[in-house]
Design a protein around this motif. Structure first.
Motif, mmCIF file in Angstrom:
data_model
loop_
_atom_site.group_PDB
_atom_site.id
_atom_site.type_symbol
_atom_site.label_atom_id
_atom_site.label_comp_id
_atom_site.label_asym_id
_atom_site.label_seq_id
_atom_site.Cartn_x
_atom_site.Cartn_y
_atom_site.Cartn_z
ATOM 1 N N LYS A 217 43.988 45.719 20.750
ATOM 2 C CA LYS A 217 45.004 45.317 21.492
ATOM 3 C C LYS A 217 45.548 45.675 22.961
ATOM 4 O O LYS A 217 45.518 45.177 23.933
ATOM 5 N N TRP A 218 45.140 47.248 23.058
ATOM 6 C CA TRP A 218 45.180 47.881 24.060
ATOM 7 C C TRP A 218 44.005 47.563 25.249
ATOM 8 O O TRP A 218 44.353 47.289 26.338
ATOM 9 N N ILE A 219 42.933 47.263 24.668
ATOM 10 C CA ILE A 219 41.890 46.744 25.412
ATOM 11 C C ILE A 219 42.245 45.393 26.012
ATOM 12 O O ILE A 219 42.097 45.076 27.353
ATOM 13 N N ARG A 220 42.760 44.457 25.167
ATOM 14 C CA ARG A 220 43.218 43.136 25.843
ATOM 15 C C ARG A 220 44.378 43.239 26.919
ATOM 16 O O ARG A 220 44.332 42.561 27.838
ATOM 17 N N GLN A 221 45.192 44.096 26.615
ATOM 18 C CA GLN A 221 46.129 44.513 27.932
ATOM 19 C C GLN A 221 45.518 44.970 28.784
ATOM 20 O O GLN A 221 45.567 44.595 30.439
ATOM 21 N N GLN A 222 44.376 45.714 28.888
ATOM 22 C CA GLN A 222 43.644 46.445 29.999
ATOM 23 C C GLN A 222 42.915 45.349 30.772
ATOM 24 O O GLN A 222 42.678 45.090 32.125
ATOM 25 N N LEU A 223 42.247 44.081 30.102
ATOM 26 C CA LEU A 223 41.483 43.247 30.546
ATOM 27 C C LEU A 223 42.628 42.172 31.168
ATOM 28 O O LEU A 223 42.169 41.784 32.345
ATOM 29 N N GLU A 224 43.695 42.000 30.729
ATOM 30 C CA GLU A 224 44.681 41.181 31.307
ATOM 31 C C GLU A 224 45.076 41.751 32.715
ATOM 32 O O GLU A 224 45.302 41.323 33.651
ATOM 33 N N GLN A 225 45.372 43.003 32.512
ATOM 34 C CA GLN A 225 45.858 43.997 34.118
ATOM 35 C C GLN A 225 44.698 43.791 35.176
ATOM 36 O O GLN A 225 44.796 43.615 36.092
ATOM 37 N N GLU A 226 43.362 43.825 34.430
ATOM 38 C CA GLU A 226 42.236 43.561 35.476
ATOM 39 C C GLU A 226 42.135 42.324 35.984
ATOM 40 O O GLU A 226 42.071 42.270 37.142
ATOM 41 N N MET A 227 42.355 41.416 35.245
ATOM 42 C CA MET A 227 42.604 39.934 35.707
ATOM 43 C C MET A 227 43.563 39.930 36.594
ATOM 44 O O MET A 227 43.237 39.187 38.006
ATOM 45 N N ASN A 228 44.668 40.566 36.460
ATOM 46 C CA ASN A 228 45.968 40.526 37.469
ATOM 47 C C ASN A 228 45.482 41.208 38.847
ATOM 48 O O ASN A 228 45.838 40.718 39.737
ATOM 49 N N ARG A 229 44.635 41.963 38.559
ATOM 50 C CA ARG A 229 44.346 42.896 39.960
ATOM 51 C C ARG A 229 43.466 42.154 40.594
ATOM 52 O O ARG A 229 43.535 42.103 41.915
ATOM 53 N N GLU A 230 42.486 41.439 40.005
ATOM 54 C CA GLU A 230 41.557 40.579 40.881
ATOM 55 C C GLU A 230 42.313 39.611 41.593
ATOM 56 O O GLU A 230 41.975 39.225 42.860
ATOM 57 N N ARG A 231 43.199 39.119 40.997
ATOM 58 C CA ARG A 231 44.183 38.210 41.665
ATOM 59 C C ARG A 231 45.064 38.912 42.869
ATOM 60 O O ARG A 231 45.066 38.235 44.014
ATOM 61 N N LEU A 232 45.601 40.138 42.855
ATOM 62 C CA LEU A 232 46.250 40.720 43.702
ATOM 63 C C LEU A 232 45.196 41.139 44.798
ATOM 64 O O LEU A 232 45.715 41.575 46.205
ATOM 65 N N TYR A 233 44.129 41.688 44.571
ATOM 66 C CA TYR A 233 43.087 41.907 45.529
ATOM 67 C C TYR A 233 43.136 41.214 46.834
ATOM 68 O O TYR A 233 42.656 41.311 47.887
ATOM 69 N N GLY A 234 43.114 39.594 46.372
ATOM 70 C CA GLY A 234 42.465 38.700 47.335
ATOM 71 C C GLY A 234 41.217 38.398 47.348
ATOM 72 O O GLY A 234 40.538 38.528 46.084
ATOM 73 N N ARG A 235 40.316 38.508 48.389
ATOM 74 C CA ARG A 235 39.164 38.657 48.422
ATOM 75 C C ARG A 235 38.522 39.993 48.366
ATOM 76 O O ARG A 235 39.179 40.876 49.085
ATOM 77 N N LYS A 236 37.900 40.060 47.250
ATOM 78 C CA LYS A 236 37.304 41.558 47.208
ATOM 79 C C LYS A 236 36.132 42.277 48.083
ATOM 80 O O LYS A 236 35.535 41.336 48.636
ATOM 81 N N PRO A 237 36.422 43.318 48.388
ATOM 82 C CA PRO A 237 35.198 43.833 49.456
ATOM 83 C C PRO A 237 34.058 43.808 48.930
ATOM 84 O O PRO A 237 33.755 43.791 47.733
ATOM 85 N N GLU A 238 32.883 43.790 49.802
ATOM 86 C CA GLU A 238 31.464 43.469 49.444
ATOM 87 C C GLU A 238 30.964 45.070 49.032
ATOM 88 O O GLU A 238 29.854 45.096 48.395
ATOM 89 N N VAL A 239 31.541 46.077 49.411
ATOM 90 C CA VAL A 239 30.981 47.630 49.197
ATOM 91 C C VAL A 239 32.221 48.127 48.444
ATOM 92 O O VAL A 239 33.326 48.035 48.455
ATOM 93 N N SER A 240 31.713 49.245 47.515
ATOM 94 C CA SER A 240 32.710 49.991 46.810
ATOM 95 C C SER A 240 32.211 51.354 46.710
ATOM 96 O O SER A 240 31.276 51.904 47.190
#
Length: 755
Positions: free
Chosen positions: A218-241
């Motif tokens: 259940k905690w992992i699902r929450q983390q994945l959902e948060q990750e998906m939300n972050r992807e949306r918040l990033y906008g276009r992701k940078p090409e380098v990390s």
């Protein structure tokens, strides 16, 4: 059928069939936790969720409807025959091809045959067969038609598996499924079913510990959902990390001086360092090494920015420049505030900054006690500091350039630590220097590389220029070390060793005052030094009446209290409201939002204490702030009384100021004796001064032979002891203590009890 194979790395689970050099499937039990296990389970859960089966708890047993449907389609016949099993699978699971069907049928036959060898009768085998068939149809139908293809189906089972569930998982493993059993409580119950670990293998690796209480699917699902939300918040992701510290050799300054292009060659990464060095490697060369270090970076055309002793709070102008609204949700706040991060000269850097901002504030949101309002304030601080420093660190930035941010003195607040952690996610090396081992640093981060040195050195400012380098000789440092040995926790103190102090008012008997009065404060009860602050026990009392009505003895006893450190007030008032006070006109501008505006006070032309030692100026302002915050004086924060308090304390008479300047917090403290023999009331200003001197560490005594009220009129609560010692006398004249004889004949009781 598929066979099991031992894994060297959990990532082997994600190999396609054609990469495994044969028909290999993996079936492992995971009983311990590590960061590697956490990352694997998150990835495996996502794979099983997309193209496999996730089981949380037990697989439900077939109910009456399931069995009725099975009976309607298949009938209730059963024969222990591979052909019968394959024929049944073709009818019951028609989407399977012949290859898949033969593997599953052969695997079921092997499992049932082993049960028969263990003594199970025909009826028990039939029941097991029907249960397997129902489970395959209702739980695993989506994967049995993928068996034997390139992408191997994944099964993730969370919990303690039952006997028949384990047998079915064995069937699916031999038919070509990868399986992971996630067992938070360990292996004990499993080994009751599979004593020799024949069906599955236990994953063993160094560093495995117990699972955190909060860890589950259940905690992992929450983390994945948060990750998906972050992807949306990033906008276009940078090409380098960021590739942080993976390339370093643990050499501190030498790692940071290393040429950026030699750190790594993958164009998808920028290679930076995040390091804290606690202590110094050599007291004689440390400052010069730091000077040469920053000089070498600048000669290589790298941007260097140095923070000395913390980060200044954002000003109101900086905060007001951040466009923000009222927010109902965290995602709404992050999306809106991230629009303040602009770097038009390089859009890739802007994307890196926005991603790091979203990640950092999302991490802060997980801290205990965090709410949306606090989180918004943290986000605003982070953007303010980024805007303040980004020109110094990133002007004309392009890949693979790496600047260097040096923080001297460590982090004093969580917000400062948050900014450095944020900076370490950007293309910049972050070096935290904590040369003084007596000073703490609250910075914590999983990326941070720590280097510890044994020697300690107090450094107030980073040596940017040669003129700023003050090198101590070997004898000088030896003396400092000797001081440290002699004066730390020994009860012995060097002159003015401490720059901060708090006063603790003692409750005493009247007779104890004379005993304590001329003692060094370190010998008084409850004296202590804690984290560089002295706790000073002080006397703060009012003495009413005259013992036995004997005025001569009264004055003689008082004279014994008049020392070189004593200010004596012989007539009322000591300070009058009509006395000249140049601070009054400016007091309102010296106090905003409940805080003294220290920089403005010290810079003002009317400020009278600029000649005092810096720590004494801070001591005065600290106790003035405390006096206001404690609302000791009636009317504070009600009718502007706080401005009168400020004007009074910033205009003290020079005899008081000199006593404060000469105060060594571990030795004898200054004294203030106030004598009121008449009906004249003490002034408001005198009450303010007395309360302040008590907080500043003075012994304060009021002698009131009349027993009248005086100082009580202006206090919100009783903050001083009152001693009733005898008869009330009126209209006494205060003698000249310089001419008064102190030879008073004592009784034998007085000689004993006043020693």
């Amino acid at each position: 059928m598929f066979r099991q194979k031992e894994l060297q790395d959990l990532n082997g689970y994600f190999q396609n069939l054609n990469e495994r050099n044969g028909q290999w499937a993996y079936f492992y039990r995971i009983n311990g936790y590590s960061s590697e296990v956490k990352s694997f389970i998150q990835k495996y859960y996502d794979a099983a969720r997309r193209s496999g089966v996730v089981i949380e708890g037990r697989i439900p047993n077939p109910d009456e409807k399931n069995l009725a449907y099975y009976g309607e389609i298949m009938g209730m016949d059963f024969r222990m025959d591979a052909g019968f099993l394959a024929s049944g699978l073709k009818k019951w699971l028609p989407r399977m091809n012949d290859y898949q069907r033969q593997n599953v049928a052969a695997s079921i036959f092997d499992t049932l045959d082993r049960m028969r060898q263990e003594g199970k009768n025909e009826n028990m085998l039939r029941n097991a067969y029907i249960k397997f068939m129902c489970w395959l149809y209702y739980k695993f139908e989506r994967i049995v038609n993928q068996l034997g293809e390139g992408s191997i189906p994944k099964i993730l089972y969370e919990g303690e598996v039952s006997n028949y569930e384990l047998k079915l998982l064995e069937v699916l493993s031999h038919a070509g499924c990868d399986i992971v059993l996630l067992q938070y409580q360990g292996d004990a119950n499993y080994l009751k079913l599979d004593r020799e670990s024949r069906i599955s293998m236990e994953w063993k690796a160094e560093g495995l510990g117990p699972f955190p209480e909060t860890f589950n699917l259940k905690w992992i699902r929450q983390q994945l959902e948060q990750e998906m939300n972050r992807e949306r918040l990033y906008g276009r992701k940078p090409e380098v990390s960021a590739c942080t510290n993976a390339w370093i050799e643990g050499k501190g300054l030498e790692d940071i001086k290393r040429d950026v292009k030699s750190r790594g060659e993958d164009p998808k990464f920028f290679y930076n360092c995040f390091c804290r060095i606690s202590g110094v490697w050599d007291k004689l060369t440390y400052l010069n090494d730091l000077y040469q270090f920053q000089l070498e970076l600048k000669n290589k055309k790298r941007k260097v920015f140095i923070l000395d002793q913390g980060i200044a709070q954002p000003s109101m102008e900086e905060i007001n420049a951040i466009h923000r609204k009222n927010y109902a949700k965290q995602d709404q706040m992050l999306l809106d505030l991230s629009a303040n991060i602009k770097y038009t000269a390089n859009l890739e850097l802007e994307r890196i900054m926005k991603q790091a901002f979203v990640d950092m504030i999302s991490e802060e949101a997980e801290k205990p006690g965090m709410n949306l309002n606090k989180l918004t304030n943290k986000a605003v601080y982070l953007i303010c500091w980024l805007k303040r420093y980004q020109a110094e660190l990133f002007s004309n930035w392009k890949m693979p350039e790496i600047g260097c941010l040096i923080s001297l003195g460590g982090c004093r607040t969580e917000n400062e630590a948050m900014f450095l952690r944020f900076a370490a996610r950007l293309p910049v090396d972050v070096l935290v220097l904590c040369p003084d081992l007596n000073q703490g640093c609250c910075l914590k981060d999983s990326l941070l590389y720590e280097i510890h040195q044994e020697q300690s050195l107090a450094v107030e400012k980073y040596p940017r220029e040669n003129a700023e380098i003050r090198m101590g000789t070997a004898a000088y440092h030896a003396e400092r070390e000797l001081d440290d040995i002699m004066y730390r926790d020994s009860g012995i103190y060097r002159d003015r060793q401490y720059g901060k102090a708090n006063a603790l008012s003692l409750q005493t008997m009247y007779e104890e005052i004379a005993i304590l009065w001329d003692q060094e404060v370190k010998y008084r009860p409850n004296f202590s030094t804690v984290e560089g602050v002295v706790n000073i026990p002080v006397v703060f009392a009012k003495v009413s009446g005259v013992k036995a009505g004997n005025a001569s003895a009264y004055w003689s006893e008082m004279k014994k209290l008049v020392t070189d450190q004593t200010v004596v007030v012989r007539s009322v008032p000591y300070i009058s409201s009509t006395d000249p006070n140049p601070i009054k006109a400016h007091a309102a501008e010296f106090f905003k939002n409940g805080k003294l505006q220290r920089a403005k006070i010290k810079a003002h032309q009317s400020y009278p204490y600029g000649f005092l030692r810096e720590e004494i100026q801070e001591h005065i302002l600290d106790k003035l702030q405390l006096l206001i915050e404690q609302r000791v004086i009636k009317g504070t924060f009600e009718n502007g009384m706080e401005y009168t308090v400020i004007a009074t304390i910033l205009n003290m008479k020079m005899e008081i100021v000199r006593k404060i300047q000469g105060f060594d917090f571990t030795r004898k403290n200054p004294k203030f004796i106030y004598i009121n023999t008449t009906e004249h009331m003490i002034s408001l200003e005198d009450s303010i001064l007395a309360a302040f001197l008590n907080l500043a560490g003075f012994d304060v005594l009021f002698f009131v032979p009349t027993g009248y009220q005086n100082i009580e009129k202006y206090f919100n609560q009783r903050i001083m002891e009152e001693h009733q010692i005898g008869d009330y006398l009126y209209d006494l004249r205060v003698p000249d203590f310089g001419r008064l004889s102190s030879n008073i004949r004592q009784t034998w009781r007085e000689r004993i009890f006043k020693r």
